[in-house]
Scaffold this active site. Sequence first.
Site, PDB file in Angstrom:
ATOM      1  N   SER A 596      17.336 -12.811  29.613  1.00  0.00           N
ATOM      2  CA  SER A 596      18.437 -11.936  29.257  1.00  0.00           C
ATOM      3  C   SER A 596      19.626 -12.205  30.186  1.00  0.00           C
ATOM      4  CB  SER A 596      17.983 -10.471  29.294  1.00  0.00           C
ATOM      5  OG  SER A 596      18.937  -9.627  28.693  1.00  0.00           O
ATOM      6  N   ASP A 671      16.033 -11.156  17.640  1.00  0.00           N
ATOM      7  CA  ASP A 671      16.553 -10.433  18.802  1.00  0.00           C
ATOM      8  C   ASP A 671      17.740  -9.574  18.369  1.00  0.00           C
ATOM      9  OD1 ASP A 671      17.589  -9.597  21.245  1.00  0.00           O
ATOM     10  OD2 ASP A 671      17.118 -11.483  22.245  1.00  0.00           O
ATOM     11  N   HIS A 703      13.890  -9.140  21.523  1.00  0.00           N
ATOM     12  CA  HIS A 703      14.375  -9.550  22.837  1.00  0.00           C
ATOM     13  C   HIS A 703      13.232  -9.747  23.837  1.00  0.00           C
ATOM     14  CE1 HIS A 703      17.514 -10.222  25.712  1.00  0.00           C
ATOM     15  NE2 HIS A 703      17.179  -9.199  26.467  1.00  0.00           N
TER      16      HIS A 703
END
Length: 726
Positions: A596, A671, A703
């Site tokens: 991320s 995602d 995600h």
Amino acid sequence: MRQIKNLWIVMFFIMISTPALSQQKQTVTLEHIFKKGAFNQRSVYGINWMKDGQYYSSLVRDGQYPKVVKINLATGQTEATLLDGEVLDVDFSSYSLSADETKALIASNVEPIYRRSSKGIFHVVDLGSKEKTVLMEGEKISYATLSPDNTKVAFVKDNNLYYTELSTNTTTQVTLDGENNKIINGSADWVYEEEFSMAQAFSWSPDGNKLAFIRFDETEVPEFNMQIWGDLYPEDYVFKYPKAGEKNAEVSIHVFQLDNKKTVKMDAGQETDIYLPRIYWTGDDNTLAFLRLNRLQNQLDLFHANSQSGSSSIILSETADTYVDMDYNDNLHYLQDNKGFIRTSEQDGFKHIYHHDSNGKQLRQITSGPWEVTELVGVDEKSNKIYFTSTEKSPLERHLYVVNLNGKNKQLLTPASGTNRANMSKDYKYFINYHSTANSPTQVTLNQANGKEIKVLEDNKELIERLTEFKLSAKEFFQFPTVDGTMLNAYMIKPADFDESKSYPTLMYVYGGPGSQNVTNAWGGLRDFWHHHLAALGYIVVCVDNRGTGARGRDFKHITYANLGKHETDDQIAGARYLGDLPYVDKDRIGIWGWSYGGYMSSLAIMLGHDVFKTAIAVAPVTTWRYYDSIYTERYLQTPQLNASGYDDNSPINHVDKLQGNYLLIHGTGDDNVHFQNSVDLVDALIKADKQFETFYYPNRSHGISGGNTSWHLYNMMTDFIKEKL
């Protein structure tokens, strides 16, 4: 229990320092972590303090079905079973008790929607007769909540707010205009849920006769389209996602009066391009409090509104040159008898506790110092005491303190080194403490309010004993100066058979986002054990908390404002240079990985720091902040219209020409948070720049890239890449 834990720590360090002994131990394998669950820890879940102050309830699973048991605080023994899933024939996963503890609300067949949102089947159970009543005829609903007067349950279904009268089982629909991708009543839209840490957006008044709720009109918010793969023709999943600089939902606050069935809109001012992220009842049935943030999030206003007329006034405003830190822990507490409210703010440079009167005037700053209050645990108004956790002992730790309302007689209640999370009883006589260190798993204890331990509820003894069977090295903490002389916190995991005369390849692990923290004296979980697996393969693993991360005050955190990526990347490169100067680190074999924001960082690191990093892995990275959501991105960068260079100067997409090392890019196509679009466009830029790299996508994974065999597959692939390329 302290003796057991201390004995394990002694055994742990004997194990590390005795090669002959450690050679008899097992090495950490991926099978141990992801197949056998060898390092999963236990905890105590579903704690609800009961009204008489002598008991608490807890959710346990005994065989196939769950139970809710009633536990005596004095003895620590289970005295009764309040709910038995087998008897009820309901495999419930969560529960709540009514205020008078005659009823329970249980949820089953719960399915997640996004990070915090979900829907499921809810039953109301009479704790005396054990009779159960299903809500909405068993249709899936969200956020079912009992009213304070114990007569009703409110919930959301299909973007509309409802409530059910329990005595007659009749349901009233409060709102009628809810529509997918258009109008939401009583629950948050995607971006509020993700960035303001909220999903439920309604609240009962203290008397149970009013429902306050937030309404989202996302008609003009741009849609994002994800394809779901698996059928003959892929399915389009379309949802509203405001990217940086784009149109947000128009948000308003309303109060529904149950007696006359009228809905009143609260006055939040004329500006519509704002955020209304919180509603609170002040304790007065006619006064609703709410927060308003401007679009750039550098002004936070606290309103008090008349719930019957909708008229309102600003009683407190806080402004900043950067952004006002909104407290996601909801550290706002209204005192009884019109004695004002308690809140936290970082207005003096560190987050501290303040007391205001009911008109918003600051009466006093209760805590102060170069450390942060991280949670307002509870306010004991009878004793005029405030319980809170802070970083006063160390930014790497969290400890529970108590202080008088006047700011005097502050006392430390959890002196043992490590990280603590406390759950106080309603009468403030007890707390349940969750304590861990970097090298010892969670210990759950029942304590008196003065900190004295009454009983160990979970010692993770089996895990502690199992850990002694493995070759492990302790996580070591250290500091080093970055480019401007600021000392950064870091940790290192060495191979169990570490020999300082040898030269080791080193992998850095990074997240690095604003206010985050990875370097803590707390149990790290399964990702840490993957790092231990790499250590067993002969790698050193290091993590650095760069400037911009949390727990070290406003200036340290806000230095990255309007220029995300610059200082953070400088610090990770400085960390690699520092490591490369150590005699036991091979400076030509330093890699970095992250997920991320960490994937964003690892991408920038190998591009801008190609002379120090040989290898990088980026999982689900942001590759340009223009693709990320409005609330998060604009908080730290303003809008792209106001600060184009802040968006572009440190976007990996714009630095692909600098890539020289080994690069692995991983993303899930499903995602909903950091869209797969980020990786698609980065791949396209890398191709145009004629750069070779490796990439892998996980179909339909979100995600977290998990589910079924996914984690096993992912970490195997990353391990193989590191072994081959580092």
